[in-house]
Design a protein around this motif. Structure first.
Motif, PDB file in Angstrom:
ATOM      1  N   GLN A  29      36.217  44.563  40.396  1.00 26.62           N
ATOM      2  CA  GLN A  29      36.874  43.405  39.572  1.00 26.62           C
ATOM      3  C   GLN A  29      37.268  44.359  38.018  1.00 26.62           C
ATOM      4  OE1 GLN A  29      37.635  39.928  39.976  1.00 26.62           O
ATOM      5  NE2 GLN A  29      38.915  40.544  38.401  1.00 26.62           N
ATOM      6  N   CYS A  43      39.335  50.361  41.119  1.00 31.09           N
ATOM      7  CA  CYS A  43      39.830  48.785  40.574  1.00 31.09           C
ATOM      8  C   CYS A  43      41.196  49.274  40.167  1.00 31.09           C
ATOM      9  CB  CYS A  43      38.787  48.253  39.525  1.00 31.09           C
ATOM     10  SG  CYS A  43      38.865  49.097  38.103  1.00 31.09           S
ATOM     11  N   TRP A  50      49.968  45.200  40.186  1.00 31.45           N
ATOM     12  CA  TRP A  50      49.637  45.183  41.778  1.00 31.45           C
ATOM     13  C   TRP A  50      50.757  45.544  42.681  1.00 31.45           C
ATOM     14  CZ3 TRP A  50      45.189  44.406  43.702  1.00 31.45           C
ATOM     15  CH2 TRP A  50      44.068  44.012  42.803  1.00 31.45           C
ATOM     16  N   VAL A  68      36.453  43.999  49.179  1.00 32.32           N
ATOM     17  CA  VAL A  68      36.394  43.407  47.849  1.00 32.32           C
ATOM     18  C   VAL A  68      35.333  42.961  47.485  1.00 32.32           C
ATOM     19  CG1 VAL A  68      37.645  41.622  46.602  1.00 32.32           C
ATOM     20  CG2 VAL A  68      38.774  42.425  48.548  1.00 32.32           C
ATOM     21  N   SER A  70      33.613  41.462  45.011  1.00 30.30           N
ATOM     22  CA  SER A  70      33.620  40.536  43.933  1.00 30.30           C
ATOM     23  C   SER A  70      33.667  39.254  44.864  1.00 30.30           C
ATOM     24  CB  SER A  70      34.837  40.711  42.993  1.00 30.30           C
ATOM     25  OG  SER A  70      34.820  39.414  42.350  1.00 30.30           O
ATOM     26  N   ASP A  72      35.261  36.840  43.332  1.00 31.46           N
ATOM     27  CA  ASP A  72      36.358  36.031  42.795  1.00 31.46           C
ATOM     28  C   ASP A  72      37.376  36.092  43.955  1.00 31.46           C
ATOM     29  OD1 ASP A  72      38.723  35.301  41.601  1.00 31.46           O
ATOM     30  OD2 ASP A  72      38.650  36.879  39.742  1.00 31.46           O
ATOM     31  N   LEU A  75      40.944  37.517  43.170  1.00 32.31           N
ATOM     32  CA  LEU A  75      40.884  39.172  43.779  1.00 32.31           C
ATOM     33  C   LEU A  75      41.167  39.357  45.206  1.00 32.31           C
ATOM     34  CD1 LEU A  75      40.759  41.989  42.539  1.00 32.31           C
ATOM     35  CD2 LEU A  75      38.200  41.751  42.746  1.00 32.31           C
ATOM     36  N   GLN A  78      44.736  39.025  46.089  1.00 30.58           N
ATOM     37  CA  GLN A  78      45.774  39.973  45.464  1.00 30.58           C
ATOM     38  C   GLN A  78      45.594  41.107  46.460  1.00 30.58           C
ATOM     39  OE1 GLN A  78      48.166  39.752  43.425  1.00 30.58           O
ATOM     40  NE2 GLN A  78      47.629  38.777  41.547  1.00 30.58           N
TER      41      GLN A  78
END
Length: 439
Positions: A29, A43, A50, A68, A70, A72, A75, A78
């Motif tokens: 992140q 990151c 992006w 990934v 994270s 989140d 994220l 994405q």
């Protein structure tokens, strides 16, 4: 901490990158998380976008997968969307134990425990692939659509479906705009709301013609133009008022008095507002030649790009867009019966879901065809059909109608409440009235 690399898109420490490791590439992140993970961590840089991650595709492809790192979910989406051609894994539920980041996790755990986050990771589905077995079947009976009100045309097309773009072409003066004006009235009559961009007609003239069509031949005042002797028709005042009540809040028109009204961005902005705020789901661009196109210097390529934007708008918002485009000048009087005859780069017909051409026939052709106009159905993507539809035209009411049917269809304004016919009795005696005034 590290340095920017890969065209300022990704942030990592190159000395800590080893694609041969089985733990894959950890997408973090923040720079702090990259430093906390250490090996094979990356990151998005502060200045990175992006959209530019695709430029790092060759470098990313060295790794067996991207994890990934994270909790989140945004994220994850994405990375899933922009990292192509590689497996993307996300943490299992609860892997972070409620901590918001890798850095926070390691503040409460030993460094050796970090790999536990990878255990049980979930393989994310590819952003661009669908498993057919999981796709819901489209029920044609539930697809929103509007009908043209012309039975033969509706049989060929199945109606104008939401999420589609219809392109209309034909020589100048053949009736494209007139027929589309009538199709908008049909949409209103079926309970839809419509919005039109007319690049050539002032609002007053646009409405006058639409009123003539809406009231029909039974509610017109006809008079001779004193200058040229031509017969002119206009809506009777009482009928016009009823029509205004009927289409109030249902019919909208782009105001072309504004200097930027013809800009493609402005048109699409107004259409988006009309859809989201006013509820419009049928749109008309009449015509593409009057729009002020942006982007590509090549005019034909710019037309194609604008058509692409209209197509995306139709599909994203679930609406139907009608677009008027002129045929190539090389036609030299020949009928427009093929999508390749449309002016532009050739992409306009390819991008459209439906393609039509409107043609007014000569007297000799009309006698042979049994009608005064033809609509060539050149493409219906949903059905794969082609054909032609014969129509008659009433010049007083500007209405098209099927041969043998007549132009006297009653629209919704005539069906609103009970109607009372007012008759001027002149000097006729009033019923039940005696000379003395007593009944």
């Amino acid at each position: 901490m590290g340095r920017l690399c890969f065209n300022d898109v990704l942030l990592c420490e190159p000395r800590m990158i080893d694609p041969s490791m089985s733990t894959g590439l950890w997408w973090c992140q923040s720079p702090e998380d990259v430093q906390a993970v250490g090996v094979n961590a990356v990151c998005l840089s502060v200045t990175g976008r992006w959209e530019d991650v695709k430029n790092c595709g060759d470098w990313l492809s060295q790794f067996p997968f991207v994890f990934v790192a994270s909790p989140d979910r945004e994220l994850v989406e994405q990375v899933r969307r922009h990292v192509r051609g590689l497996p993307v894994l996300s943490p299992r539920e609860g892997a972070f134990g409620g901590y918001p980041s890798i850095t926070a996790f390691l503040e409460a755990h030993l460094p050796s425990e970090i790999n536990g986050i990878l255990y049980g990771a979930v393989m994310e589905p590819s952003y661009g692939l669908l498993e057919l077995a999981r796709v819901s079947v489209l029920d044609e009976r539930e697809v929103p659509r509007t009908l043209s009100g012309l039975p033969v045309l509706d049989k060929l097309t199945g109606g104008f479906r939401s999420g589609e773009l219809s392109v209309w072409t034909g020589k100048r003066g053949e009736g494209k705009s007139t027929l589309l004006s009538q199709i908008l009235l049909e949409a209103i009559d079926q309970g839809h709301k419509v919005c039109a961009y007319s690049g050539e007609l002032p609002a007053g003239q646009f409405k006058a013609w639409a009123l003539v069509q809406a009231v029909g031949p039974g509610h017109l005042d006809l008079f001779q133009d004193p200058e040229v002797g031509e017969q002119i028709s206009c809506a009777q005042p009482m009928a016009a008022r009823r029509v205004d009540e009927w289409w109030a809040g249902r019919y909208y028109l782009n105001d072309i008095r504004d200097g930027s009204a013809h800009d493609e961005d402005r048109i699409l902005d107004e259409f988006t507002y009309a859809n989201r705020v006013l509820g419009c789901d049928v749109f008309l661009v009449d015509n593409i030649m009057t729009t002020r196109l942006s982007g590509d210097r090549d005019f034909y390529r710019a037309q194609s790009m604008f058509t692409q934007r209209l197509t995306r708008f139709a599909k994203a918002q679930g609406v139907h867009v009608h677009l008027v485009a002129h045929p190539r000048k090389t036609q030299q009087g020949k009928p427009v019966t093929d999508g390749d005859d449309i002016s532009g780069s050739g992409d306009i017909a390819n991008l459209a879901d439906n393609v039509f051409s409107v043609r007014r026939l000569s007297d000799e052709e009309a006698e042979n065809e049994g009608c005064s106009s033809l609509v060539y159905v050149m493409k219906v993507r949903n059905r794969g059909k082609r054909g032609k539809v014969g129509l008659e035209f009433d010049s007083d009411s500007c209405r098209f109608y099927p041969p043998g049917k007549g132009p006297s269809k009653a629209y919704g304004w005539e069906r609103m409440g009970e109607q009372t016919t007012l008759v001027d009795l002149g000097d006729a005696p009033v019923p039940f009235e005696e000379s003395g005034g007593n009944v």
